[in-house]
Design a protein around this motif. Structure first.
Motif, PDB file in Angstrom:
ATOM      1  N   SER A   1     -10.528  -7.857  25.172  1.00 30.93           N
ATOM      2  CA  SER A   1     -10.622  -8.921  26.169  1.00 30.93           C
ATOM      3  C   SER A   1     -10.887  -8.402  27.575  1.00 30.93           C
ATOM      4  O   SER A   1     -11.043  -9.204  28.503  1.00 30.93           O
ATOM      5  CB  SER A   1      -9.340  -9.766  26.163  1.00 30.93           C
ATOM      6  OG  SER A   1      -8.225  -9.000  26.575  1.00 30.93           O
TER       7      SER A   1
ATOM      8  N   ASN B   1     -13.278 -13.684  27.741  1.00 27.36           N
ATOM      9  CA  ASN B   1     -12.397 -14.775  28.129  1.00 27.36           C
ATOM     10  C   ASN B   1     -11.868 -15.531  26.902  1.00 27.36           C
ATOM     11  O   ASN B   1     -10.692 -15.892  26.851  1.00 27.36           O
ATOM     12  CB  ASN B   1     -13.133 -15.730  29.073  1.00 27.36           C
ATOM     13  CG  ASN B   1     -12.206 -16.734  29.710  1.00 27.36           C
ATOM     14  OD1 ASN B   1     -11.098 -16.393  30.120  1.00 27.36           O
ATOM     15  ND2 ASN B   1     -12.650 -17.974  29.799  1.00 27.36           N
TER      16      ASN B   1
ATOM     17  N   LYS C   1      -7.933 -15.883  25.800  1.00 28.53           N
ATOM     18  CA  LYS C   1      -7.264 -17.173  25.592  1.00 28.53           C
ATOM     19  C   LYS C   1      -6.638 -17.290  24.202  1.00 28.53           C
ATOM     20  O   LYS C   1      -5.652 -17.987  24.036  1.00 28.53           O
ATOM     21  CB  LYS C   1      -8.262 -18.319  25.786  1.00 28.53           C
ATOM     22  CG  LYS C   1      -8.620 -18.556  27.226  1.00 28.53           C
ATOM     23  CD  LYS C   1      -9.605 -19.709  27.347  1.00 28.53           C
ATOM     24  CE  LYS C   1      -9.988 -19.962  28.773  1.00 28.53           C
ATOM     25  NZ  LYS C   1     -10.986 -21.045  28.899  1.00 28.53           N
TER      26      LYS C   1
END
Length: 101
Positions: free
Chosen positions: A19, A66, A70
């Motif tokens: 990430s 992203n 999440k």
């Protein structure tokens, strides 16, 4: 089918790197086994790791950083519980095309 289960520390590191780190993401796509080791995975055997990568990681397309960030809780849970899910083949015995209703 080969399986993969990561220790919590390796799974957390893997998700964090996927990430945030572009170089690691590239390595994960081009040399998955090495990237897993870099994240801290210690395979039961090199043969098992290579079999998993060969069968399950041959066409990797990563989500954007992203999206991975999440979904890190869900990804972590999947990686630490193992990937040995048996998926039922609903098409078995159905020789015709499926119709959407």
């Amino acid at each position: 089918m080969p399986t993969l289960k990561l220790e919590p520390a390796a799974a957390k590191r893997l998700v964090q790197l996927l990430s945030t780190d572009d170089a690691f993401r590239e390595r994960f796509v081009t040399d998955t086994a090495a990237a897993l080791r870099d994240a801290g995975h210690q395979p039961e055997s090199e043969e098992a790791l290579e079999a998993f990568v060969k069968e399950c990681c041959c066409h990797i397309t990563l989500a954007d950083k992203n999206s991975i960030a999440k979904a890190q809780q869900e990804i972590f849970a999947m990686l630490t519980s193992g990937t040995a899910y048996t998926v039922p083949m609903l098409e078995h015995g159905n020789s015709g095309p499926r119709k959407l209703r």
